[in-house]
Design a protein around this motif. Structure first.
Motif, mmCIF file in Angstrom:
data_model
loop_
_atom_site.group_PDB
_atom_site.id
_atom_site.type_symbol
_atom_site.label_atom_id
_atom_site.label_comp_id
_atom_site.label_asym_id
_atom_site.label_seq_id
_atom_site.Cartn_x
_atom_site.Cartn_y
_atom_site.Cartn_z
ATOM 1 N N UNK A 352 0.819 -1.218 0.000
ATOM 2 C CA UNK A 352 0.000 0.000 0.000
ATOM 3 C C UNK A 352 0.856 1.273 0.000
ATOM 4 N N UNK A 355 1.230 2.643 -3.556
ATOM 5 C CA UNK A 355 -0.027 2.764 -4.277
ATOM 6 C C UNK A 355 0.063 3.742 -5.457
ATOM 7 N N UNK A 356 0.627 4.912 -5.206
ATOM 8 C CA UNK A 356 0.691 5.938 -6.259
ATOM 9 C C UNK A 356 1.496 5.437 -7.468
ATOM 10 N N UNK A 359 -0.463 2.496 -9.261
ATOM 11 C CA UNK A 359 -1.626 2.899 -10.065
ATOM 12 C C UNK A 359 -1.149 3.629 -11.330
ATOM 13 N N UNK A 360 -0.106 4.427 -11.164
ATOM 14 C CA UNK A 360 0.472 5.131 -12.303
ATOM 15 C C UNK A 360 1.023 4.130 -13.329
ATOM 16 N N UNK A 363 -1.741 2.910 -15.427
ATOM 17 C CA UNK A 363 -2.098 3.937 -16.417
ATOM 18 C C UNK A 363 -1.116 3.928 -17.594
ATOM 19 N N UNK A 394 -4.243 -5.623 -0.845
ATOM 20 C CA UNK A 394 -3.735 -4.755 -1.903
ATOM 21 C C UNK A 394 -3.377 -5.544 -3.155
ATOM 22 N N UNK A 397 -6.778 -6.129 -4.748
ATOM 23 C CA UNK A 397 -7.382 -4.897 -5.268
ATOM 24 C C UNK A 397 -6.620 -4.360 -6.479
ATOM 25 N N UNK A 398 -5.323 -4.607 -6.520
ATOM 26 C CA UNK A 398 -4.532 -4.144 -7.665
ATOM 27 C C UNK A 398 -4.596 -5.131 -8.826
#
Lengths: 534, 534
Positions: A352, A355-356, A359-360, A363, A394, A397-398
């Motif tokens: 966690x 996370x940033x 998630x990036x 993308x 996590x 969820x990821x």
């Protein structure tokens, strides 16, 4: 007592047992066995039951208290002499989906390669003497360009006046003090430094925290030499060939890219990750070609890499690695299978925290039109609600494709449901978990619970050069002998599933499965024939 | 990275965690805490976190490798000095539902009672000398009528010429050789013979099979003296009073009726089971009266007996016991709570072997209009599909009210579902399981999985005189410190449930629960007040 009562009871009992076992990977298969399957399963059950008494129930002079599924490091030499192990060694295992490349090849093979290389040097942080014995002083090996290495004034690390400088590895070995065993003493010191022995795992270091200290040290000893390109090539080749010899037909290796460069043939640290992948790909192709030439193409369908870095990097630093991984994926689309973050979960940063950048990363994959599944380590812990245990949330969820270890998964009813629905397989590493003290023996390991609850699982070796469980036969053996439920048919379903849960896709996956099935039928026939020959 | 992504992710994460924890015994409660409940829970979590570092994370000279939930026999003296333990000792625990009467009272208390009795004699199978030390030679104590005992010619079991005959216990103690410590040496020998020490559990006897050998021996030493009526009375009284001191307000004791008679005050083995029950009932009434006189009636609502025999009897022999149990139930309807079959499951007969007499027992209950629930031991094993593991099916099919141990229950998805539906509670004995080597520490114990899967559980001490976990505070402590999920509120729900899962019924149960609730509120207020006083 009317007999009808008893027979009704026994029918109810049978029905309840079937309902209770209905989620198991082998449930449907066991109701539809061919004659050969039934016979082979029976043969192995009988052999296992016999050896539970004759081997594991026997009093021994060399080992106290033997039992099936006991401590691996103590019982390895017993296992290799069993008929069940001999049989499992020949079994087609499917895919090896969780193994850290740096710890996959027999330590003696690697030592042999190190001693062939003039560019490799050794040093220690202190002189190695009888007063400061081998267990306390670790070697560090590294390649250097001849002109640039800062040499030690002495000839071996065993001189009382040794100054901590680098010594050519062959010189250090030849001059290793006779008091410490001479050149053979050097070899023994190397082996002890790169493996875990029973006295450590079950004595001096017998908690998760302590044994991880020793385990991490083993990686430091050979890190640079494995990343020395001439050795890297031989190392990967040996890894694949020895896996094939153990019946493994496909490998997804976790490769640690924490260090941004590796060493070229001249000993300079100037090669990039892309060079490493090029070599890896060349070796895979070479091995495939050889197998084909030998008419053994069914025995090896290939190998891919799971890009890893270590959960000691900062979230900001992680972006360098995700970008690196993206670049490699675009250049080597067939070689990069996924992305993972590694390290002892109880003491490194939780997922966690990243996370940033993670998630990036997703993308960026969309932007670039590539897909790199997460295949996260998670839940390699005894915790219940700790950060390491929470990594499971996590990972899921990821969108993780599989879960590395998932030792604490059995504590999570909702996550178990999700893994079953979405076919997120747990990469279970029984012997690794036992040696690293998450469990004391395999009968205590949650693998039996996972199988009974219908969790998708594959069996993996994790770090077999450090643990001594090279191949998959040892992990399959420990799981087989630790349960009365699990039989050869169960192991077959697990092996087949390992291909299904791999990152192989489409026709490639179908071919891999078809090849395995062909070999499996042949294997069962051999089991039955060998038994009738007796 | 848009912040909305992160906040959506974190909201999903929270929601997933809640769903995953929704089955826990504390799930609803944790969403509806009063201010005092919330404060007390917070205080204990902070205290636990602080001691995880200051106590369990500290380097110690006396113990290697401490961690929360570690081996109990090694860490007992550390536990008793913690603030968390001190606090839990005062907690109202509800019911103790799984404890074998013969192993429930502090060994020093029993030794004191033995030494008061002229009718009690001691013998050993061999002289106890420095060459044949105390660990190898067990004492056997028994009452005898003075005129009938066959005395030894010697004065102590430590004489090299000791002949194996009986010696009055006080004489044997007074003449215990000085080389072996004199009278204090005798006392130490007695304690070592009736308890398990860390060197045994974690060294010489560290498998389930080996430690059970030692564990069974402890029962042989004092079996006859506990069944000597003057001691029996004092023993039961001490058991109840010490339970009350630890916050236990109700007890269902497992009593072993394998031996068909017991010893009267004259030392003759002529008393019947009904005499034993009469004494038990008198003691319970006496303790209740005393508590009432002291205005402490909320602290003790009573005690009942689970009739047990051992799974070494033949199915034919079992009928004598079921008939005996029926007769006792009719004479003492309030004292007989249930029926059980005991013994180490891995090595004694499985329940299914007794199917005929057990079904017949149910018929006979219907005939006689009495109800004696089965409260079976089942699944106290590391097996997966062994006869001991399969006991779980038979316990449930025979309608067991609770399950003793159920250590392997987590391996059975269908049985878990049934237990949840029918509220069949698992009598979990964490410290017992750890000392008897089903698990190596509490973080490895399936209790966390059971709680997370919403299994109905109660926590029990099993054989606390042998293990040193007298009362319930130790078992509650080990479970609390081994999980980040479990807090004081969880323990409160478990304690409350123990009364719900007892055989108490109707108004009696309601009163017991109401009394517990009153004490619980007071306890939480004390926790909060004591913390603010600091």
């Amino acid at each position: 007592m009317p007999l009808t009562d008893i027979s009704t009871y026994l029918a109810d009992r049978d029905s309840l047992m079937r309902q209770d076992r209905a989620l198991r990977v082998d449930a449907i298969k066991l109701d539809n066995l061919s004659a050969t399957e039934a016979a082979a399963d029976e043969i192995v059950r009988a052999m296992k039951a016999e050896e539970a008494v004759s081997v594991w129930g026997a009093e021994r002079a060399d080992i106290e208290r033997t039992f099936p599924g006991m401590e691996f490091l103590t019982s390895r030499s017993v296992i290799t002499k069993t008929r069940v192990f001999e049989l499992l060694h020949k079994m087609p295992k499917g895919a090896l989906l969780h193994a850290h490349l740096d710890a996959t090849v027999d330590v003696n093979f690697l030592l042999g390669r190190i001693l062939e290389q003039d560019a490799i040097y050794v040093r220690t942080c202190a002189p190695l003497t009888a007063l400061n014995p081998t267990a306390n002083v670790l070697p560090e090996f590294s390649p250097f360009p001849k002109s640039e290495v800062k040499l030690s004034a002495g000839k071996s690390v065993t001189d009382p006046s040794y100054d901590g400088g680098w010594i050519p590895v062959k010189v250090a070995r030849d001059n290793f003090s006779l008091e410490l065993g001479g050149p053979e003493g050097f070899d023994g010191w190397y082996v002890a430094s790169t493996t875990i022995n029973p006295a450590e795992a079950y004595g001096t270091h017998k908690t998760v925290t302590k044994i991880w200290e020793k385990f991490r040290e083993t990686f430091g000893v050979t890190r640079d030499v494995i990343r020395f390109s001439p050795i890297f090539e031989a190392y990967v080749r040996e890894f694949l060939l020895s896996s094939i010899e153990d019946g493994i037909s496909y490998v997804e290796a976790r490769v640690n890219f924490l260090f941004k460069t590796f060493f070229g043939p001249d000993g300079r640290s100037t090669l990039a990750h892309r060079d490493m992948l090029r070599i890896y790909g060349d070796v895979v192709r070479g091995v495939k070609d050889e197998m084909k030439k030998q008419g053994r193409e069914d025995e090896f369908v290939g190998s891919r890499i799971i890009y890893c870095t270590v959960k000691i990097v900062t979230p900001e630093e992680l972006e360098w690695y995700t970008e690196d991984c993206l670049a490699l994926k675009r250049e080597f689309p067939d070689l990069i299978a996924g992305f993972d973050l590694v390290g002892p979960e109880d003491t490194t940063k939780p997922i966690v925290d990243y996370l940033v950048p993670l998630l990036r990363f997703k993308d960026r994959q969309r932007e670039l039109g590539v897909e790199i599944p997460f295949i996260f380590h998670a839940g390699e812990t005894l915790g219940d609600g700790t950060a390491a245990d929470d990594n499971l949330y996590d990972a899921i969820l990821l969108g993780t494709k599989r879960i590395g270890h998932g030792f604490s998964m059995i504590k999570h009813p909702k996550l178990m449901e999700i893994c079953k629905e979405r076919k997120i397989a747990i990469e279970v590493c029984p012997i690794s978990n036992e040696i690293l003290r998450y469990t004391t023996s395999i009968p205590m390991h949650p693998i039996a619970s996972m199988l009974n609850h219908g969790m998708p699982v594959c069996l993996c070796s994790d770090d077999p050069s450090a643990f001594g469980n090279l191949g998959l036969s040892f992990d399959f053996y420990q799981v087989l002998v630790s349960s009365e439920q699990t039989g050869l048919i169960t192991l077959g379903e697990i092996a087949l599933d390992s291909l299904k849960y791999s990152t192989l896709e489409g026709e490639e996956k179908e071919r891999a499965i078809a090849a395995w099935k062909k070999r499996w039928v042949k294997f069962l026939e051999d089991v039955v024939r060998d038994a009738s020959d007796l």
